[in-house]
Write a protein that holds these residues in place. Structure first.
Motif, short mmCIF file in Angstrom:
data_model
loop_
_atom_site.label_atom_id
_atom_site.label_comp_id
_atom_site.label_asym_id
_atom_site.label_seq_id
_atom_site.Cartn_x
_atom_site.Cartn_y
_atom_site.Cartn_z
N ASP A 33 20.21 -5.73 26.19
CA ASP A 33 21.08 -7.02 25.32
C ASP A 33 20.88 -6.22 24.00
N LEU A 34 22.13 -5.72 23.40
CA LEU A 34 22.06 -5.45 21.95
C LEU A 34 23.14 -6.24 21.32
N SER A 35 23.08 -7.56 21.65
CA SER A 35 24.14 -8.31 21.02
C SER A 35 23.74 -8.63 19.28
N TRP A 36 22.41 -8.37 19.21
CA TRP A 36 21.84 -8.31 17.69
C TRP A 36 22.64 -7.40 16.79
N LEU A 37 23.28 -6.48 17.34
CA LEU A 37 23.88 -5.13 16.76
C LEU A 37 25.14 -5.55 15.90
N ALA A 38 25.90 -6.72 16.45
CA ALA A 38 27.06 -6.95 15.69
C ALA A 38 26.67 -7.82 14.33
N GLY A 72 0.77 -1.09 -0.22
CA GLY A 72 0.07 -0.08 -0.01
C GLY A 72 0.81 1.33 0.01
N PRO A 73 0.68 2.21 0.75
CA PRO A 73 1.27 3.69 0.78
C PRO A 73 2.65 3.33 1.59
N VAL A 74 3.03 2.16 2.33
CA VAL A 74 4.08 2.52 3.20
C VAL A 74 5.21 1.49 2.85
N LEU A 75 6.32 1.51 3.41
CA LEU A 75 7.28 0.72 3.06
C LEU A 75 7.57 -0.29 4.41
N ARG A 76 7.52 -1.52 4.08
CA ARG A 76 7.80 -2.54 5.19
C ARG A 76 9.15 -3.19 5.01
N ILE A 77 9.87 -3.20 6.17
CA ILE A 77 11.33 -3.74 6.12
C ILE A 77 11.30 -5.13 6.88
N VAL A 78 11.59 -6.19 6.47
CA VAL A 78 11.55 -7.56 7.03
C VAL A 78 12.74 -8.17 7.03
N GLY A 79 13.23 -8.66 8.25
CA GLY A 79 14.45 -9.44 8.29
C GLY A 79 15.50 -8.75 8.93
N GLN A 80 15.28 -7.69 9.85
CA GLN A 80 15.90 -7.16 10.83
C GLN A 80 15.63 -7.60 12.05
N HIS A 81 16.34 -7.03 13.08
CA HIS A 81 16.16 -7.43 14.63
C HIS A 81 14.62 -7.39 14.97
N ARG A 82 14.01 -6.50 14.33
CA ARG A 82 12.48 -6.42 14.51
C ARG A 82 12.02 -5.63 13.25
N GLY A 83 10.81 -5.90 12.63
CA GLY A 83 10.11 -5.26 11.62
C GLY A 83 9.97 -3.84 11.61
N LEU A 84 10.11 -2.86 10.66
CA LEU A 84 9.85 -1.79 10.60
C LEU A 84 8.84 -1.30 9.38
N ILE A 85 8.05 -0.26 9.90
CA ILE A 85 7.16 0.31 8.62
C ILE A 85 7.35 1.87 8.72
#
Length: 255
Positions: A144-149, A27-40
């Motif tokens: 816990d920001l271990s996902w950042l690496a 629709g009108p938004v960008l959806r980002i999948v596959g990061q540590h959490r989803g982003l709209i």
């Protein structure tokens, strides 16, 4: 600056995204999948109102719910309609801390870094260094920001010319880290990170990291630097010449 930010930064998609990360127009938004959490990442105005907007929100929430993942809907203060935050709350999203969107001219910021005695800057890309960065960030934020690496490693691996990760070190120990993310096809680059361990705050390390990243951005012909600034970093950036254009608040839904 705000108009350029809305037109160029919001909804931007990389040519070479990190492995496993997908940018989807829904629709009108960008959806980002596959990061540590989803982003709209929505535009200023999706064009939807009332029940139609509610349906868009719940559709994105339910998409990530089926994946068992959290999702962030990134709002800005000037977004329309004005009742968007209330509709996100009604759908089960919770606001996190509001940050200030600041923009600065690269030519103004690209000065020689002034570092306190004993501190050096180094650009890094190896996994060991990125894990050290994640450990320091976890220490600073008590989380816990271990996902950042893995996140940084994936970004650098996918587009090594568009991501520059810097560490500030004292006798080989990381005391701060920050990264520059270029957005090819726009006039912008983003500044991220910059958190410093408590013993070394207030000594100019954050300013030095901004200056060095600005130098790198200038070499690539970037016009503007953009920062989502916390309350701690905002005064420093404003003194450097950054301009406040809006605020941003992440609304997060967790399964």
């Amino acid at each position: 600056m705000l108009a350029a930010y809305d037109q160029q930064v919001r909804g931007w998609t990389p040519t070479h995204p990190p492995h496993g990360v997908h940018h989807q127009r829904t629709g009108p938004v960008l959806r980002i999948v596959g990061q540590h959490r989803g982003l709209i990442d929505p535009p200023v105005d999706t064009g939807l109102r009332g029940a139609d907007l509610d349906q868009l929100i719940t559709a994105q929430r339910d998409f990530f719910a089926t994946r068992g993942e959290a999702v962030e809907w990134k709002t800005r203060a000037h977004d329309q309609p004005a009742d968007l935050p209330q509709r996100l709350l009604a759908a089960g999203f919770t606001p996190e801390d509001t940050e200030t969107v600041l923009i600065g001219a690269v030519e103004q910021m690209a000065t020689d870094p002034l570092l306190p005695a004993g501190v050096s800057l180094r650009q890094v890309s190896g996994r060991a260094d990125l894990e050290r960065i994640a450990a320091v960030q976890s220490q600073v934020w008590n989380a816990d920001l271990s996902w950042l690496a893995e996140d940084l490693h994936a970004r650098v691996s996918a587009a090594p010319d568009d991501v520059a990760v810097l560490v500030a070190e004292v006798e080989g120990r990381v005391v701060s880290a920050a990264w520059l993310v270029l957005k090819p096809g726009t006039g912008f680059a983003g500044l991220w990170g910059g958190s410093t361990v408590s013993a070394w705050r207030g000594r100019g390390i954050y300013r030095a990291l901004v200056a060095r990243r600005a130098q790198l951005a200038l070499q690539r012909g970037v016009r503007y630097l953009q920062v989502d600034a916390s309350g701690d970093s905002k005064p420093i950036l404003v003194r450097m010449g950054f301009v406040e254009v809006t605020t941003t608040t992440p609304y997060v839904w967790k399964s």
